[in-house]
Motif scaffolding. Structure first.
Motif, PDB file in Angstrom:
ATOM      1  N   SER A  78       0.869  -1.186   0.000  1.00 42.63           N
ATOM      2  CA  SER A  78       0.000   0.000   0.000  1.00 42.63           C
ATOM      3  C   SER A  78       0.904   1.234   0.000  1.00 42.63           C
ATOM      4  N   SER A  79       0.291   2.403  -0.094  1.00 44.26           N
ATOM      5  CA  SER A  79       1.095   3.639  -0.136  1.00 44.26           C
ATOM      6  C   SER A  79       1.736   3.965   1.204  1.00 44.26           C
ATOM      7  N   VAL A  80       1.400   3.195   2.262  1.00 41.66           N
ATOM      8  CA  VAL A  80       2.089   3.356   3.551  1.00 41.66           C
ATOM      9  C   VAL A  80       3.583   3.108   3.357  1.00 41.66           C
ATOM     10  N   SER A  81       3.923   2.136   2.487  1.00 46.18           N
ATOM     11  CA  SER A  81       5.347   1.820   2.280  1.00 46.18           C
ATOM     12  C   SER A  81       6.057   2.947   1.521  1.00 46.18           C
ATOM     13  N   LYS A  82       5.282   3.896   0.930  1.00 45.93           N
ATOM     14  CA  LYS A  82       5.916   5.047   0.263  1.00 45.93           C
ATOM     15  C   LYS A  82       5.951   6.264   1.175  1.00 45.93           C
ATOM     16  N   GLY A  83       5.511   6.074   2.431  1.00 43.58           N
ATOM     17  CA  GLY A  83       5.588   7.173   3.396  1.00 43.58           C
ATOM     18  C   GLY A  83       4.255   7.813   3.710  1.00 43.58           C
ATOM     19  N   GLU A  84       3.161   7.353   3.079  1.00 38.80           N
ATOM     20  CA  GLU A  84       1.852   7.922   3.401  1.00 38.80           C
ATOM     21  C   GLU A  84       1.499   7.576   4.839  1.00 38.80           C
ATOM     22  N   SER A  85       0.881   8.517   5.549  1.00 42.58           N
ATOM     23  CA  SER A  85       0.524   8.242   6.942  1.00 42.58           C
ATOM     24  C   SER A  85      -0.660   7.287   6.990  1.00 42.58           C
ATOM     25  N   MET A  86      -0.800   6.615   8.130  1.00 39.10           N
ATOM     26  CA  MET A  86      -1.955   5.726   8.315  1.00 39.10           C
ATOM     27  C   MET A  86      -3.249   6.536   8.175  1.00 39.10           C
ATOM     28  N   ARG A  87      -3.247   7.762   8.715  1.00 38.96           N
ATOM     29  CA  ARG A  87      -4.465   8.584   8.655  1.00 38.96           C
ATOM     30  C   ARG A  87      -4.859   8.873   7.213  1.00 38.96           C
ATOM     31  N   ASP A  88      -3.868   9.258   6.379  1.00 38.69           N
ATOM     32  CA  ASP A  88      -4.191   9.566   4.983  1.00 38.69           C
ATOM     33  C   ASP A  88      -4.643   8.315   4.233  1.00 38.69           C
ATOM     34  N   THR A  89      -4.033   7.180   4.534  1.00 41.18           N
ATOM     35  CA  THR A  89      -4.457   5.931   3.886  1.00 41.18           C
ATOM     36  C   THR A  89      -5.900   5.609   4.268  1.00 41.18           C
ATOM     37  N   MET A  90      -6.199   5.751   5.556  1.00 42.31           N
ATOM     38  CA  MET A  90      -7.563   5.456   6.029  1.00 42.31           C
ATOM     39  C   MET A  90      -8.580   6.408   5.404  1.00 42.31           C
ATOM     40  N   LEU A  91      -8.235   7.700   5.381  1.00 42.45           N
ATOM     41  CA  LEU A  91      -9.163   8.693   4.820  1.00 42.45           C
ATOM     42  C   LEU A  91      -9.383   8.440   3.330  1.00 42.45           C
ATOM     43  N   THR A  92      -8.334   7.991   2.638  1.00 45.24           N
ATOM     44  CA  THR A  92      -8.443   7.698   1.201  1.00 45.24           C
ATOM     45  C   THR A  92      -9.438   6.566   0.968  1.00 45.24           C
ATOM     46  N   LEU A  93      -9.293   5.493   1.731  1.00 50.51           N
ATOM     47  CA  LEU A  93     -10.204   4.345   1.555  1.00 50.51           C
ATOM     48  C   LEU A  93     -11.615   4.694   2.033  1.00 50.51           C
ATOM     49  N   ASP A  94     -11.696   5.477   3.113  1.00 50.15           N
ATOM     50  CA  ASP A  94     -13.004   5.896   3.634  1.00 50.15           C
ATOM     51  C   ASP A  94     -13.756   6.720   2.579  1.00 50.15           C
ATOM     52  N   ALA A  95     -12.997   7.544   1.846  1.00 55.35           N
ATOM     53  CA  ALA A  95     -13.618   8.398   0.817  1.00 55.35           C
ATOM     54  C   ALA A  95     -14.197   7.568  -0.329  1.00 55.35           C
ATOM     55  N   MET A  96     -13.733   6.331  -0.466  1.00 58.48           N
ATOM     56  CA  MET A  96     -14.274   5.460  -1.519  1.00 58.48           C
ATOM     57  C   MET A  96     -15.657   4.927  -1.146  1.00 58.48           C
ATOM     58  N   GLY A  97     -16.036   5.104   0.141  1.00 65.00           N
ATOM     59  CA  GLY A  97     -17.388   4.725   0.553  1.00 65.00           C
ATOM     60  C   GLY A  97     -17.499   3.341   1.153  1.00 65.00           C
ATOM     61  N   VAL A  98     -16.413   2.846   1.758  1.00 62.47           N
ATOM     62  CA  VAL A  98     -16.479   1.510   2.370  1.00 62.47           C
ATOM     63  C   VAL A  98     -17.317   1.577   3.654  1.00 62.47           C
ATOM     64  N   ASP A  99     -17.796   0.425   4.092  1.00 66.02           N
ATOM     65  CA  ASP A  99     -18.678   0.388   5.272  1.00 66.02           C
ATOM     66  C   ASP A  99     -17.922   0.120   6.569  1.00 66.02           C
ATOM     67  N   ALA A 100     -16.834  -0.641   6.495  1.00 69.92           N
ATOM     68  CA  ALA A 100     -16.134  -1.001   7.746  1.00 69.92           C
ATOM     69  C   ALA A 100     -14.662  -1.282   7.484  1.00 69.92           C
ATOM     70  N   PHE A 101     -13.881  -1.063   8.520  1.00 67.22           N
ATOM     71  CA  PHE A 101     -12.461  -1.423   8.521  1.00 67.22           C
ATOM     72  C   PHE A 101     -12.226  -2.455   9.626  1.00 67.22           C
ATOM     73  N   VAL A 102     -11.501  -3.510   9.292  1.00 71.15           N
ATOM     74  CA  VAL A 102     -10.981  -4.443  10.296  1.00 71.15           C
ATOM     75  C   VAL A 102      -9.487  -4.151  10.361  1.00 71.15           C
ATOM     76  N   ILE A 103      -9.008  -3.718  11.523  1.00 74.85           N
ATOM     77  CA  ILE A 103      -7.629  -3.196  11.583  1.00 74.85           C
ATOM     78  C   ILE A 103      -6.785  -3.939  12.609  1.00 74.85           C
ATOM     79  N   ARG A 104      -5.603  -4.368  12.158  1.00 69.63           N
ATOM     80  CA  ARG A 104      -4.556  -4.819  13.089  1.00 69.63           C
ATOM     81  C   ARG A 104      -3.380  -3.867  12.959  1.00 69.63           C
ATOM     82  N   HIS A 105      -2.828  -3.488  14.108  1.00 71.07           N
ATOM     83  CA  HIS A 105      -1.706  -2.529  14.095  1.00 71.07           C
ATOM     84  C   HIS A 105      -0.807  -2.805  15.289  1.00 71.07           C
TER      85      HIS A 105
END
Ligand code: CP
Length: 312
Positions: A78-105
């Motif tokens: 994912s773009s996290v490996s290019k330096g994108e923050s977790m927040r920006d990655t999450m906001l990007t996917l959220d903007a696509m209109g997904v219903d839920a995230f299952v997250i391990r961190h």
């Protein structure tokens, strides 16, 4: 319930509802055609920033068997490996209109933080040393089934011993919260160096002597020694640890005839648990894995299901 971030989010009624629906979902697992329409049209993103076999595999299966659309993301790739923050990655996917995230961190609290950023619902699939609520639910499911098999599922008469690397364990934190809500007595066992700070306030009994506990617990849950989270010398040698805190064949033989062995996995065979204990007739370890799919189906149904889609 909007998110599932902590076992403390769950009331006794909610836990029992999740476990009861999981019983029905468990039947689906043994059908030749494992497909329900429950989450048709719902989209779930599995974001695993830390490695996983059981949790990731069982969430993916649970989503497929409930007819949800899934997207699987890892930090690598994912773009996290290019330096994108977790927040920006999450906001990007959220903007696509997904219903839920299952997250391990790997960061304790990272999943809670993510839930404050996105519109979608969030399920904690394990955050650092903090919590792993669906693991505690599946453990309770496997234990309850065992208690029913031996004829008494009254949690208030049960003692659950949780043994090992408590300091680095998210599983112990979620299990203590859930088991206390269910009414079970919890005894925590570890060397002094692996007891978490403040453990005396957790509402459990605490011991540093496994031999004092192993012969009267209804469940002996062994926890993995988390070498990857250890930076110092927490015990002398692996041999010493195994002798004092491992579930050896000798300790297995001292357990109550109706008692069972649990381990959330992955296991270090020969360190915290002997192969004799892991593969014993009273080992629930594979039952825990099997419960993982049914319980995660039930959690997804409770969080994302609609009445018209709920056909078990
Ligand atoms: N018990 C557990 O969370 O295992 P995984 O790390 O394989 O998901």
């Amino acid at each position: 319930m909007r998110h599932l971030l902590s076992a403390a989010d769950l009331s006794l009624a909610q836990i029992n509802s999740i476990l009861d629906v999981a019983e029905e979902m468990h039947d689906v697992q043994s059908r030749p055609v494992k497909k329900l329409p429950t989450l048709r049209g719902r989209t779930i993103v599995n974001m695993f920033f830390e490695d996983s076999t059981r949790t990731r595999g069982s969430f993916e299966l649970a989503e497929k068997w409930l007819s949800a659309d899934s997207l699987n993301m890892a930090a690598k790739g994912s773009s996290v490996s290019k330096g994108e923050s977790m927040r920006d990655t999450m906001l990007t996917l959220d903007a696509m209109g997904v219903d839920a995230f299952v997250i391990r961190h790997s960061g304790s609290g990272a999943v809670y933080q993510a839930s404050t950023w996105v519109k979608a619902q969030v399920i904690n699939a394990g955050d650092g040393q903090h919590e792993h609520p669906t693991q505690a639910l599946l453990d309770a499911f496997a234990m309850r089934r065992h208690f029913r098999e031996v004829g008494d599922d009254d949690w208030t008469t049960k003692t659950v011993a949780i043994v090992g690397d408590l300091l680095h364990s998210r599983v112990v934190r979620s299990n203590v919260l859930l088991l206390r809500t269910l009414g079970a007595k919890v005894v925590l066992v570890a060397p002094p160096t692996l007891l978490p700070p403040g453990v005396s306030h957790w509402g459990t009994q605490v011991s540093t002597d496994l031999d004092e506990v192993v012969d009267h617990a209804d469940i002996v849950m062994m926890l993995r020694v988390q070498r990857e989270r250890m930076s110092g010398g927490f015990f002398g040698s692996e041999r010493e640890y195994s002798d004092a805190y491992g579930l050896t064949p000798q300790r297995l033989a001292r357990m109550l005839p109706s008692a069972a062995v649990c381990h959330p996995g992955p296991m270090n065979r020969g360190l915290e648990i002997s192969s004799a204990a892991a593969d014993a007739a009273n080992s629930l370890i594979l039952a825990q894995v099997s419960a993982g799919v049914a319980v995660r189906m039930s959690v997804l149904y409770h969080l994302l299901g609609t009445d018209e889609g709920a056909h078990v």
